[in-house]
Design a protein around this motif. Structure first.
Motif, PDB file in Angstrom:
ATOM      1  N   ILE A 139      56.971  26.917  40.334  1.00  0.00           N
ATOM      2  CA  ILE A 139      56.074  27.998  39.954  1.00  0.00           C
ATOM      3  C   ILE A 139      54.658  27.483  39.666  1.00  0.00           C
ATOM      4  O   ILE A 139      53.675  28.189  39.859  1.00  0.00           O
ATOM      5  N   GLY A 140      54.571  26.228  39.237  1.00  0.00           N
ATOM      6  CA  GLY A 140      53.267  25.675  38.906  1.00  0.00           C
ATOM      7  C   GLY A 140      52.393  25.405  40.109  1.00  0.00           C
ATOM      8  O   GLY A 140      51.161  25.399  40.003  1.00  0.00           O
ATOM      9  N   THR A 141      53.006  25.174  41.242  1.00  0.00           N
ATOM     10  CA  THR A 141      52.200  24.795  42.403  1.00  0.00           C
ATOM     11  C   THR A 141      52.281  25.811  43.539  1.00  0.00           C
ATOM     12  O   THR A 141      51.725  25.596  44.609  1.00  0.00           O
ATOM     13  N   HIS A 142      53.000  26.901  43.310  1.00  0.00           N
ATOM     14  CA  HIS A 142      53.091  27.932  44.342  1.00  0.00           C
ATOM     15  C   HIS A 142      52.526  29.237  43.823  1.00  0.00           C
ATOM     16  O   HIS A 142      52.569  29.514  42.625  1.00  0.00           O
ATOM     17  N   LYS A 143      52.067  30.038  44.750  1.00  0.00           N
ATOM     18  CA  LYS A 143      51.573  31.364  44.398  1.00  0.00           C
ATOM     19  C   LYS A 143      52.202  32.359  45.355  1.00  0.00           C
ATOM     20  O   LYS A 143      52.241  32.143  46.561  1.00  0.00           O
ATOM     21  N   SER A 179      42.255  37.615  43.993  1.00  0.00           N
ATOM     22  CA  SER A 179      43.356  36.675  44.115  1.00  0.00           C
ATOM     23  C   SER A 179      43.247  35.701  42.951  1.00  0.00           C
ATOM     24  O   SER A 179      42.171  35.152  42.706  1.00  0.00           O
ATOM     25  N   ALA A 180      44.323  35.506  42.223  1.00  0.00           N
ATOM     26  CA  ALA A 180      44.209  34.739  40.992  1.00  0.00           C
ATOM     27  C   ALA A 180      45.507  34.023  40.666  1.00  0.00           C
ATOM     28  O   ALA A 180      46.565  34.363  41.193  1.00  0.00           O
ATOM     29  N   LYS A 181      45.404  33.053  39.807  1.00  0.00           N
ATOM     30  CA  LYS A 181      46.601  32.342  39.352  1.00  0.00           C
ATOM     31  C   LYS A 181      46.359  31.813  37.945  1.00  0.00           C
ATOM     32  O   LYS A 181      45.311  31.246  37.651  1.00  0.00           O
ATOM     33  N   SER A 182      47.353  32.012  37.092  1.00  0.00           N
ATOM     34  CA  SER A 182      47.323  31.369  35.779  1.00  0.00           C
ATOM     35  C   SER A 182      48.158  30.095  35.876  1.00  0.00           C
ATOM     36  O   SER A 182      49.230  30.111  36.467  1.00  0.00           O
ATOM     37  N   PHE A 183      47.655  29.023  35.293  1.00  0.00           N
ATOM     38  CA  PHE A 183      48.320  27.737  35.465  1.00  0.00           C
ATOM     39  C   PHE A 183      49.025  27.295  34.197  1.00  0.00           C
ATOM     40  O   PHE A 183      48.433  27.298  33.123  1.00  0.00           O
ATOM     41  N   ARG A 184      50.260  26.897  34.337  1.00  0.00           N
ATOM     42  CA  ARG A 184      50.909  26.165  33.277  1.00  0.00           C
ATOM     43  C   ARG A 184      51.850  25.168  33.905  1.00  0.00           C
ATOM     44  O   ARG A 184      52.810  25.590  34.556  1.00  0.00           O
ATOM     45  N   ASN A 233      43.266  29.257  34.102  1.00  0.00           N
ATOM     46  CA  ASN A 233      43.302  30.394  35.020  1.00  0.00           C
ATOM     47  C   ASN A 233      42.078  30.384  35.920  1.00  0.00           C
ATOM     48  O   ASN A 233      40.972  30.116  35.479  1.00  0.00           O
ATOM     49  N   LEU A 234      42.323  30.656  37.178  1.00  0.00           N
ATOM     50  CA  LEU A 234      41.217  30.848  38.122  1.00  0.00           C
ATOM     51  C   LEU A 234      41.429  32.187  38.794  1.00  0.00           C
ATOM     52  O   LEU A 234      42.562  32.550  39.136  1.00  0.00           O
ATOM     53  N   SER A 235      40.350  32.878  38.993  1.00  0.00           N
ATOM     54  CA  SER A 235      40.506  34.172  39.627  1.00  0.00           C
ATOM     55  C   SER A 235      39.266  34.504  40.457  1.00  0.00           C
ATOM     56  O   SER A 235      38.144  34.445  39.974  1.00  0.00           O
ATOM     57  N   LEU A 236      39.527  34.778  41.710  1.00  0.00           N
ATOM     58  CA  LEU A 236      38.436  35.001  42.656  1.00  0.00           C
ATOM     59  C   LEU A 236      38.497  36.444  43.141  1.00  0.00           C
ATOM     60  O   LEU A 236      39.574  36.956  43.457  1.00  0.00           O
ATOM     61  N   ALA A 237      37.344  37.084  43.207  1.00  0.00           N
ATOM     62  CA  ALA A 237      37.350  38.474  43.670  1.00  0.00           C
ATOM     63  C   ALA A 237      36.134  38.748  44.541  1.00  0.00           C
ATOM     64  O   ALA A 237      35.100  38.100  44.408  1.00  0.00           O
ATOM     65  N   VAL A 238      36.296  39.657  45.448  1.00  0.00           N
ATOM     66  CA  VAL A 238      35.157  40.155  46.221  1.00  0.00           C
ATOM     67  C   VAL A 238      35.066  41.656  45.963  1.00  0.00           C
ATOM     68  O   VAL A 238      36.073  42.318  45.757  1.00  0.00           O
ATOM     69  N   ALA A 239      33.848  42.150  45.991  1.00  0.00           N
ATOM     70  CA  ALA A 239      33.680  43.572  45.674  1.00  0.00           C
ATOM     71  C   ALA A 239      32.420  44.109  46.342  1.00  0.00           C
ATOM     72  O   ALA A 239      31.781  43.416  47.129  1.00  0.00           O
ATOM     73  N   GLY A 295      39.220  40.520  26.340  1.00  0.00           N
ATOM     74  CA  GLY A 295      39.789  39.702  25.314  1.00  0.00           C
ATOM     75  C   GLY A 295      41.036  40.182  24.622  1.00  0.00           C
ATOM     76  O   GLY A 295      41.005  40.677  23.509  1.00  0.00           O
ATOM     77  N   SER A 296      42.109  40.053  25.240  1.00  0.00           N
ATOM     78  CA  SER A 296      43.328  40.065  24.465  1.00  0.00           C
ATOM     79  C   SER A 296      43.912  38.695  24.687  1.00  0.00           C
ATOM     80  O   SER A 296      43.484  37.975  25.558  1.00  0.00           O
ATOM     81  N   GLU A 297      44.855  38.361  23.886  1.00  0.00           N
ATOM     82  CA  GLU A 297      45.278  36.970  23.988  1.00  0.00           C
ATOM     83  C   GLU A 297      45.985  36.696  25.311  1.00  0.00           C
ATOM     84  O   GLU A 297      46.616  37.555  25.883  1.00  0.00           O
ATOM     85  N   ASP A 298      45.804  35.495  25.720  1.00  0.00           N
ATOM     86  CA  ASP A 298      46.474  35.046  26.927  1.00  0.00           C
ATOM     87  C   ASP A 298      47.731  34.321  26.491  1.00  0.00           C
ATOM     88  O   ASP A 298      47.695  33.416  25.676  1.00  0.00           O
ATOM     89  N   THR A 299      48.818  34.747  27.025  1.00  0.00           N
ATOM     90  CA  THR A 299      50.059  34.093  26.627  1.00  0.00           C
ATOM     91  C   THR A 299      50.166  32.693  27.204  1.00  0.00           C
ATOM     92  O   THR A 299      50.991  31.909  26.793  1.00  0.00           O
ATOM     93  N   GLY A 300      49.318  32.420  28.176  1.00  0.00           N
ATOM     94  CA  GLY A 300      49.334  31.094  28.747  1.00  0.00           C
ATOM     95  C   GLY A 300      50.463  30.872  29.722  1.00  0.00           C
ATOM     96  O   GLY A 300      50.675  29.778  30.215  1.00  0.00           O
TER      97      GLY A 300
END
Ligand code: TTP
Ligand code: CA
Ligand code: CA
Length: 648
Positions: free
Chosen positions: A130-134, A368-373, A462-468, A542-547
């Motif tokens: 899960i850490g290296t796949h999206k 397109s985004a991913k949270s990393f742990r 977390n990284l998150s990329l968007a186009v708009a 800003g709500s907490e990120d569970t990480g």
């Protein structure tokens, strides 16, 4: 009878004998040809694929139809085919539980992008990485597009109106096609009305019994006699059911998918109809049966009443059933819920919905985004993910016709999270030449480099990329501003315009309408800043990120996070923990955050904004208040467009 009257009354048979004429007028018939929402004869179909992702995998792998199969995402299940449902396997099961219930179960993992790879693939070892796949939903989008294309092919080119409502469902307005078939089959309808008066009633249909074949026909209520002769609305809906049956058969024959459908006089009823009998069936809700069909139902099943609004109605009126709610006078609904919502609810539970089938729902942004742990620790790793994000976004841009220059985004934004701080940078996308993946990738790297220059950025959670800011080649669209308008709806603002009439409120919940009423973003984001003070309504930050690691485009939380607050199938927003209905709703929601961030930046906040990781208590908006189950509507949900990604 005026055309705004409830459809079920239209076909109420006249008790007694000797009815010579139809209830319907020449005008109502002719309004069919133009998809008029005020035609009492209109016919809308809702088509929904059965166990969609599971069917995609079965078709792809050539698996026998009776083989139990579920689609797995990490340790959870996101789609379960009907043979597996017989074993009581549901989206709430883990893979382990499901295998206990059915040892023979195939649990196929979704396709994933692997860190560093240039293309998604089906990786056998994905669940343990899960850490290296999206997760990639591309395979399902592709099937979705093929199915939509086929549906359109089955319908006459000039007489079709199809709206993609989600990755696996469409609304089809069959009115114009049915109009043309009616005139062909019943040439007497082409005669001019008596005295050339379009308000004259039509002659009765020259049929006394209709052949509904295998359709599930919803029962009539006690006051409606089945013996009453069919009227034109019955004939129209019968023709609609024939068309839908043929479309479903073609989907089955050519692409090997089964789907279910509802056929009724409006979108709301047709959607309830498609869910009524599954799999591989269609349900017809004639006008004369609509009230009965609804009255036994819980109103929480109706779109927009599944979430907060539904909860509010339940607690205010102490009931969940439509039958009870029907007894509440409109004035009381208005006084408790506000004028617009009250009127909307009053109409809705009576089967009245004049919302249009909208064939031009266009996406406003993509993310397109991913949270990393564990977190990622260097530029190299981050760039590998940017490559995946840009490939992911580009493949969706292709669907939007970016190569043909039909539509293209104007801006790109990158969010980066480190130690509870989110930094973001945005940039224009160079116009001129045709947009390609390389350009997007280079721009994303450029944005990341800018963020890196600002200080300490590793480890990154977390990284998150968007186009708009999508524009189409021919006419400009609403761009980001249009999208931002939806934000007001997200806030669930209580300011309801008072001038709305009964008819206009009948279409959709009032919050939704405001978008067109007040087309100025400033109105929706008044001068309040988001990071401090505020009354919380507009504060989505800003709500907490569970990480916990999540693939934000597919949205389902991992096993770790789900144990905290949500069932496994929820689509959770990693920024505010809101639960969304499905992947696309989640994406739309995340796009909203993105649009909001851009708006903040445009208002003169620093180009990269640092935000606190959590808002003070009480400042969370509707969006931040996550609940145990995904919000299926309600005032906080109305805006997350059902159809963000174009189906085909
Ligand atoms: P649905 O149409 O809600 O469900 P379904 O097609 O699996 O089953 P049904 O026969 O009852 O219509 O969702 C369509 C797809 O969206 C589903 O196959 C997988 C995905 N999805 C999720 O990933 N998670 C979810 O919680 C839901 C509701 C759907
Ligand atoms: Ca479905
Ligand atoms: Ca669906």
């Amino acid at each position: 009878m005026p055309s705004s009257s409830p459809p079920y009354q239209m076909s109420s048979p006249v008790h007694g004998t000797g009815r010579q004429k139809s209830h319907f007028t020449y005008r109502q018939l002719s309004l069919l040809a133009s998809y008029s929402t005020s035609s009492a004869l209109r016919v809308i179909a809702h088509i929904d694929l059965d166990a969609f992702y599971a069917q995609c995998e079965m078709v792809r792998l050539g698996i026998a139809e009776d083989q139990p199969l579920a689609v797995r995402q990490w340790e959870g299940l996101i789609a379960i085919n009907y043979p597996a449902r017989k074993f009581d396997i549901s989206r709430h099961c883990t893979v382990t539980d499901a295998k206990k219930l059915c040892p023979n179960l195939i649990a196929q993992h979704v396709a994933t992008w692997k860190e560093g790879d240039e293309k998604w693939a089906y990786h056998n070892d994905a669940p343990s990485h899960i850490g290296t796949h999206k997760v990639s939903l591309d395979p399902y989008r592709l099937q979705s597009r093929r199915i939509l294309a086929l549906i359109k092919e089955c319908l006459p080119q000039n007489l079709q109106k199809v709206e993609k409502a989600s990755i696996d469902e469409v609304f089809v307005d069959l009115s114009a096609q049915i109009h043309s078939i009616l005139l062909e089959r019943f040439p007497e309808l082409t005669n001019p009305p008596p005295y050339d008066d379009p308000t004259e009633k039509l002659p009765l249909p020259p049929v006394t019994a209709l052949d509904w074949q295998a359709d599930a026909l919803v029962d009539l209520d006690d006051t409606e006699a089945e013996a009453d002769d069919p009227d034109w609305d019955d004939v129209a809906i019968l023709i609609g059911s024939e068309i839908v049956r043929d479309v479903r058969a073609e989907i089955r024959r050519q692409l090997h998918y089964t789907c279910s459908a509802g056929i009724a006089s409006n979108k709301m009823l047709s959607k309830l109809g498609s869910a009524y009998k599954k799999p591989n069936q269609q349900t017809v809700i004639r006008n004369r049966a609509a009230q009965h069909f609804l009255s036994d139902m819980k109103f929480t099943k109706i779109r927009n009443l599944g979430g907060k609004l539904g909860d509010q109605v339940t607690s205010t009126f102490g009931t969940e059933t439509i039958k009870d709610l029907l007894l509440v006078p409109v004035e009381q609904l208005k006084s408790k819920l506000g004028d617009d919502t009250g009127v909307w609810l009053y109409n809705t539970i009576r089967g009245i919905d004049s919302s249009e089938v909208n064939s031009r729902t266009q996406i406003k942004s993509m993310l397109s985004a991913k949270s990393f742990r564990p977190s990622i620790n260097n530029l190299d790793q981050a760039i590998k993910w940017l490559r995946i994000f840009t490939a992911d976004i580009f493949s969706r841009l292709l669907e939007e016709g970016v190569l043909e220059n039909k539509r293209r985004p104007k801006t790109m934004n990158l969010h980066h999270r480190h130690g509870g701080q989110t930094r973001s940078r945005s940039s224009g996308i160079p116009m001129g030449k045709t947009l390609d993946e390389r350009t997007l990738f280079d721009l994303a790297k450029h944005l990341l480099n800018q963020i890196i220059l600002e200080g300490r950025v590793w480890p990154c959670a977390n990284l998150s990329l968007a186009v708009a800011g999508f524009e189409d080649g021919v006419t400009g669209n609403m761009g980001i501003g249009g999208f931002l308008l939806k934000g007001d709806e997200a806030r669930g603002s209580k300011t309801t315009p008072r001038e709305s009439s009964m008819e206009s409120s009948a279409n959709e919940p009032p919050e939704k309408k405001r978008r067109t009423d007040n087309p100025s973003i400033q109105r929706f984001f008044p001068k309040r800043e988001t990071s401090s003070g505020g009354d919380g309504e507009g504060d989505l930050d800003g709500s907490e990120d569970t990480g916990h690691p999540r693939d934000d485009t597919s949205g389902r939380p991992t096993t770790d996070s789900r144990s905290q607050q949500t069932p496994i199938t929820d689509y959770m927003c990693s920024r505010c923990n809101a639960g969304l209905e499905d992947a696309e709703a989640l994406q739309s929601h995340l796009d909203w955050h993105f649009a909001k961030d851009l708006q903040d930046e445009e208002r003169g906040k620093p180009a990269f904004a640092s935000k606190p990781a959590s808002a003070p208590r009480g400042q969370k908006s509707t969006c931040a208040s996550s609940s145990k189950k995904p919000s299926r509507g309600g005032s906080s949900k109305l805006e997350y467009g059902q159809s963000k990604l174009k189906f085909g």
